[in-house]
Design a protein around this motif. Structure first.
Motif, PDB file in Angstrom:
ATOM      1  N   VAL A  60       0.829  -1.083  -0.022  1.00 16.15           N
ATOM      2  CA  VAL A  60      -0.057  -0.014   0.087  1.00 16.15           C
ATOM      3  C   VAL A  60       0.916   1.346  -0.027  1.00 16.15           C
ATOM      4  O   VAL A  60       0.660   2.265  -0.734  1.00 16.15           O
ATOM      5  N   ALA A  61       2.142   1.185   0.834  1.00 11.51           N
ATOM      6  CA  ALA A  61       2.695   2.371   1.006  1.00 11.51           C
ATOM      7  C   ALA A  61       3.645   2.573  -0.358  1.00 11.51           C
ATOM      8  O   ALA A  61       3.849   3.698  -0.676  1.00 11.51           O
ATOM      9  N   ASP A  62       3.782   1.791  -1.126  1.00  3.97           N
ATOM     10  CA  ASP A  62       4.926   1.958  -2.285  1.00  3.97           C
ATOM     11  C   ASP A  62       3.798   2.367  -3.503  1.00  3.97           C
ATOM     12  O   ASP A  62       4.356   2.505  -4.543  1.00  3.97           O
ATOM     13  N   THR A  63       2.554   2.632  -3.341  1.00  2.00           N
ATOM     14  CA  THR A  63       2.048   2.900  -4.621  1.00  2.00           C
ATOM     15  C   THR A  63       2.296   4.044  -4.968  1.00  2.00           C
ATOM     16  O   THR A  63       2.689   5.267  -4.275  1.00  2.00           O
ATOM     17  N   PRO A  64       2.831   4.571  -6.348  1.00  2.00           N
ATOM     18  CA  PRO A  64       3.465   5.809  -6.838  1.00  2.00           C
ATOM     19  C   PRO A  64       2.717   7.079  -6.655  1.00  2.00           C
ATOM     20  O   PRO A  64       3.100   8.202  -6.274  1.00  2.00           O
ATOM     21  N   LEU A 120      -0.063   9.398  -4.419  1.00  2.00           N
ATOM     22  CA  LEU A 120      -0.332   9.768  -3.052  1.00  2.00           C
ATOM     23  C   LEU A 120      -1.566  10.489  -3.140  1.00  2.00           C
ATOM     24  O   LEU A 120      -2.515  10.280  -2.025  1.00  2.00           O
ATOM     25  N   VAL A 121      -1.958  10.809  -4.361  1.00  2.00           N
ATOM     26  CA  VAL A 121      -3.321  11.813  -4.319  1.00  2.00           C
ATOM     27  C   VAL A 121      -4.071  11.136  -5.074  1.00  2.00           C
ATOM     28  O   VAL A 121      -3.996  10.615  -6.421  1.00  2.00           O
TER      29      VAL A 121
END
Lengths: 215, 272
Positions: free
Chosen positions: A202-206, A208-209
């Motif tokens: 989840v945190a690695d998703t390119p 953020l918005v």
């Protein structure tokens, strides 16, 4: 001595129900008024028929109130995170001034003593570091978990109420099937395995918005 | 190290201390270990408090079940536990509100909020458990059997990917028969369906990526417009955003530190 709290007349909440619901879990007059206002609004929406339904309405009221309180604390924390950095910057600046003054005194041959440097006021600058935010992360994380818990509680109330009414209606009609309980079926519908989420993924998703959420 | 003389004096003094002697002192010291009483177990089940009895009688009024009264009492006791947990949470939150108005140092306040939230989280756990007890009692009151939970898999493993020690060796694959029909043959000749490509991982060592991510993190977290939206209730929770972005910031710092470490020194050492 504090004045007794005067609440408006509440014909939509019967006196015996109010007595059975007990004291609201609040500590201030403003919260008390908000509690009863919200309870009345929810009661208007659900039209509770018995004490169990009133208790469910009260559950939802408390969850909503708590979520709002947590939201306020979350906003406060984010403001505090800025203040933490501003404080640190002012402290650093003051330390630099002290050292400079001390060196100047020594160069002039004066004896060592703590120079008098005035307090440096906080300045509101554009935030270019996340130190304050990192300090606030444990608290924010706790608030996030708590909000999730209260939200789940709030969302479960309508479903529970609906199930309860269905069961009551079936009991009255005499066609309830005890071997297939409705509530239990819904709980089994989502296996636990599906809820596992890899945090790192989840945190690695390119991005953020998410789309449509930009300010 | 404590001297032998002092140890001896301590032992002599300790002999004089025999705990509370008066009834009031004993009553007070009984509650020394009491924190909030939410996990307390009643020893005397024969006495039902008035509030519990009243709620139980209302709840079980319409039921014809002979056990209705017992289920009603369970329901009412769970409801009282819910109320106690909620009252304890309200107390902590009220204290927090007072501290926010009294304390001016932001660092101290941040730590205080974190501690208070941790306490509220613990109390909320009691509330959830009591709510489950109440729900169960209501089902039993209505004659609905309570469902046993589906077996929970071990955390972190999907059920299919869970390692099993007693797995038999796989059998060798059977030889497939030749395709019988033309339709089957055409299906076999069709190109193999491509699987979805895996999500590309972010290369945190890439300066362009670093810049982009830090920009996004700053804008999301620190722009005032987000706060306004959030305060107005337009955004449900900011905490998840912050959690995720905080993790990215942490990765970012880690990558930057690694980058700095791996860079060779630009200034040559003077060996003369």
């Amino acid at each position: 001595m504090t004045d007794p709290v005067v609440l408006p007349e509440m014909p939509d909440i019967p006196a015996d129900v109010r007595e059975l619901l007990g004291a609201p879990p609040v500590r201030s007059v403003a919260e008390l008024k908000a509690y009863f206002g919200l309870l009345r609004a929810i009661a208007k929406q659900y039209s509770p028929r018995d004490i169990n339904e009133w208790l469910l309405a009260a559950d939802q009221t408390v969850s909503i109130l708590r979520t709002n309180t947590l939201r306020q604390h979350e906003v406060n924390l984010l403001k505090l995170s800025e203040e933490v950095v501003q404080d640190e910057r002012a402290g650093t600046k003051r330390r630099e001034l002290l050292v400079a003054q001390l060196q100047a005194d020594r160069a002039a041959g004066l004896p060592d003593q703590v120079p008098k440097v005035p307090e440096v006021p906080r300045t509101r600058e554009p935030m270019d570091d996340t130190r304050g935010l990192v300090r606030c992360l444990p608290a924010l994380e706790q608030i996030g978990r708590l909000s999730d818990g209260y939200r789940a509680q709030r969302m479960s109330v309508p479903r529970e109420l609906l199930d309860y009414r269905k069961i009551i209606a079936s009991l009255k009609a005499g066609d309830i099937r005890v071997d297939k309980p409705m509530i239990a079926d819904k709980e089994k519908a989502v296996p636990d395995d599906e809820q596992i989420v890899d945090e790192e993924e989840v945190a690695d998703t390119p991005s953020l918005v998410p789309s449509g959420r930009k300010p | 190290m404590t001297s032998a003389k002092k140890i001896e004096a301590n032992r002599r003094n300790a002999l004089r201390s025999t705990g509370p002697r008066t009834a009031a002192g004993k009553a007070r010291s009984r509650k020394n270990a009491l924190r909030h009483g939410l996990a307390a177990v009643l020893k005397d089940h024969t006495v039902v408090p008035e509030a519990v009895a009243k709620l139980a009688s209302v709840i079980a009024a319409d039921s014809s079940d002979p056990l209705a009264e017992a289920h009603g009492i369970t329901f009412a006791e769970a409801e009282m536990a819910v109320r106690r947990a909620r009252a304890a949470q309200a107390e902590v939150l009220a204290e927090l509100l007072e501290a926010e108005t009294a304390q001016s140092k932001p660092q101290v306040l941040v730590e205080f909020i974190a501690t208070a939230m941790q306490t509220v989280g613990r109390l909320h756990r009691y509330e959830r458990r009591a709510l489950s007890r109440r729900r169960r009692a209501m089902r039993e009151l209505m004659g609905i059997p309570t469902a046993s939970r589906a077996p929970r898999s071990r955390r972190g493993f999907r059920r299919s990917a869970r390692p099993t020690l007693l797995q038999p060796a796989p059998l060798p694959p059977l030889p497939l028969p030749p395709p019988a029909s033309a339709a089957h043959a055409s299906r076999a000749a069709r190109p193999k369906r491509l699987s979805c490509p895996k999500r590309k991982k972010i290369d945190y060592a890439d300066p362009a990526v670093l810049e982009r991510v830090s920009q996004l993190a700053r804008r999301n977290l620190l722009d005032d417009s987000w706060l306004h939206l959030f305060a107005a209730g337009k955004i449900e929770s900011l905490a998840r955003w912050v959690r995720r972005s905080g993790f990215i910031v942490w990765r970012l710092n880690k990558a930057l530190a690694a980058q700095k470490k791996s860079e060779p020194d630009d200034v040559p050492h003077d060996t003369s």
